[in-house]
Design a protein around this motif. Structure first.
Motif, PDB file in Angstrom:
ATOM      1  N   LEU A   1       0.751  -0.688   0.300  1.00 13.13           N
ATOM      2  CA  LEU A   1      -0.350  -0.105  -0.057  1.00 13.13           C
ATOM      3  C   LEU A   1       0.911   0.933   0.161  1.00 13.13           C
ATOM      4  CD1 LEU A   1      -2.865  -0.815   2.933  1.00 13.13           C
ATOM      5  CD2 LEU A   1      -2.852  -1.469   0.095  1.00 13.13           C
TER       6      LEU A   1
ATOM      7  N   SER B   1       1.318   5.641  -0.273  1.00 12.81           N
ATOM      8  CA  SER B   1       0.219   6.480  -0.497  1.00 12.81           C
ATOM      9  C   SER B   1       1.526   8.006  -0.879  1.00 12.81           C
ATOM     10  CB  SER B   1      -0.236   7.024   1.326  1.00 12.81           C
ATOM     11  OG  SER B   1       1.671   7.545   2.154  1.00 12.81           O
TER      12      SER B   1
ATOM     13  N   THR C   1       1.310  11.834  -2.150  1.00 10.94           N
ATOM     14  CA  THR C   1       1.605  13.258  -1.893  1.00 10.94           C
ATOM     15  C   THR C   1       2.436  14.077  -3.429  1.00 10.94           C
ATOM     16  OG1 THR C   1       1.246  13.172   0.364  1.00 10.94           O
ATOM     17  CG2 THR C   1       1.735  15.107  -0.408  1.00 10.94           C
TER      18      THR C   1
ATOM     19  N   LEU D   1      -7.947  10.597  -2.782  1.00  6.77           N
ATOM     20  CA  LEU D   1      -8.450  11.132  -1.393  1.00  6.77           C
ATOM     21  C   LEU D   1      -8.611  12.311  -1.241  1.00  6.77           C
ATOM     22  CD1 LEU D   1      -5.102   8.081   0.463  1.00  6.77           C
ATOM     23  CD2 LEU D   1      -8.389   8.012  -0.549  1.00  6.77           C
TER      24      LEU D   1
ATOM     25  N   GLU E   1      -4.218  13.813   4.028  1.00  2.00           N
ATOM     26  CA  GLU E   1      -3.136  14.837   3.856  1.00  2.00           C
ATOM     27  C   GLU E   1      -2.168  13.793   3.387  1.00  2.00           C
ATOM     28  OE1 GLU E   1      -0.600  13.197   7.491  1.00  2.00           O
ATOM     29  OE2 GLU E   1      -2.354  13.742   8.651  1.00  2.00           O
ATOM     30  N   MET E   2      -2.710  13.012   2.476  1.00  2.00           N
ATOM     31  CA  MET E   2      -2.427  11.881   1.293  1.00  2.00           C
ATOM     32  C   MET E   2      -3.263  12.592  -0.167  1.00  2.00           C
ATOM     33  SD  MET E   2      -2.746   7.867   1.775  1.00  2.00           S
ATOM     34  CE  MET E   2      -2.292   8.542   3.776  1.00  2.00           C
ATOM     35  N   ASP E   3      -2.792  12.091  -1.376  1.00  7.27           N
ATOM     36  CA  ASP E   3      -3.417  13.258  -2.477  1.00  7.27           C
ATOM     37  C   ASP E   3      -4.130  11.282  -2.797  1.00  7.27           C
ATOM     38  OD1 ASP E   3      -3.004  15.300  -2.502  1.00  7.27           O
ATOM     39  OD2 ASP E   3      -1.520  15.514  -3.322  1.00  7.27           O
ATOM     40  N   TYR E   4      -2.806  10.308  -3.222  1.00  5.95           N
ATOM     41  CA  TYR E   4      -3.797   8.692  -3.538  1.00  5.95           C
ATOM     42  C   TYR E   4      -2.793   7.850  -2.657  1.00  5.95           C
ATOM     43  CZ  TYR E   4      -4.193  11.748  -7.992  1.00  5.95           C
ATOM     44  OH  TYR E   4      -4.769  12.448  -8.813  1.00  5.95           O
ATOM     45  N   MET E   5      -4.501   6.866  -2.651  1.00  6.05           N
ATOM     46  CA  MET E   5      -3.421   5.552  -2.005  1.00  6.05           C
ATOM     47  C   MET E   5      -3.043   4.333  -3.554  1.00  6.05           C
ATOM     48  SD  MET E   5      -2.468   3.074  -0.143  1.00  6.05           S
ATOM     49  CE  MET E   5      -3.191   5.054   2.248  1.00  6.05           C
TER      50      MET E   5
ATOM     51  N   LYS F   1       4.852   7.184   0.874  1.00  4.37           N
ATOM     52  CA  LYS F   1       5.489   6.398   1.969  1.00  4.37           C
ATOM     53  C   LYS F   1       4.311   4.921   1.487  1.00  4.37           C
ATOM     54  CE  LYS F   1       4.771  10.082   5.672  1.00  4.37           C
ATOM     55  NZ  LYS F   1       3.671  10.590   6.068  1.00  4.37           N
ATOM     56  N   THR F   2       6.233   4.026   2.047  1.00  4.35           N
ATOM     57  CA  THR F   2       4.855   2.535   1.139  1.00  4.35           C
ATOM     58  C   THR F   2       4.677   1.894   3.056  1.00  4.35           C
ATOM     59  OG1 THR F   2       7.301   1.298   1.597  1.00  4.35           O
ATOM     60  CG2 THR F   2       6.470   2.667  -0.356  1.00  4.35           C
TER      61      THR F   2
END
Length: 155
Positions: free
Chosen positions: A71, A73, A75, A103, A106-110, A139-140
């Protein structure tokens, strides 16, 4: 999704096909208590109206050599249409990406990404994500165990 245009038999048919898309009309008939010909007509109508988008085979990820689910994330550096479009185009080209979600927060994509191993994850991040102009931060997380996957819609 609007519910107008479907009845309880359509819901039963959709639920059955969601569990096993290979069911024949005769098998559907037994499960939802309609004739096979009625099931066939309903299935075609639901397909043509877009209630059923497609049919898929679920493959054994590990047997095919994809040992890790990751997974990730992401930004973006800037938040504008061009950055989002460029990032989406990148993601669409990468077959390792199983799912991608834009999303809030805080983050733009997952991203849900499969790789063969840690080296594959490192290559994916360092060769594709980090060099992309739109990406600021990555971030992984590695999935240790999958408790539920591919759950159907609650019909």
């Amino acid at each position: 999704m609007q519910e107008t245009g479907i009845d309880k038999f359509d819901r039963k048919l959709l639920a059955a096909l969601q569990q096993d898309g290979r069911l024949t009309n005769a098998e559907l008939s037994e499960r939802i208590n309609l004739s096979a010909s009625q099931c066939a007509r309903r299935r075609v109508r639901l397909e043509e109206a877009g209630w059923i988008k497609s049919y898929h085979a679920v493959l054994d990820r590990e047997r095919l050599g994809f040992g890790l689910i990751n997974l990730i994330s992401v930004t973006l550096a800037t938040h504008n249409r061009d950055s989002a479009k460029q990032f989406a185009e990148l993601i669409m080209r990468l077959p390792e990406v199983m799912e991608a979600h834009a999303l809030t927060g805080e983050m733009d994509y997952m991203l849900k990404v499969v790789t063969r191993d840690l080296k594959g994850l490192s290559s994916f991040v360092n060769d594709y994500l980090l060099p992309h102009d739109a990406v600021q931060n990555v971030k992984t997380s590695i999935v240790l165990d999958t408790i539920k996957e591919g759950g159907g819609l609650p019909l």
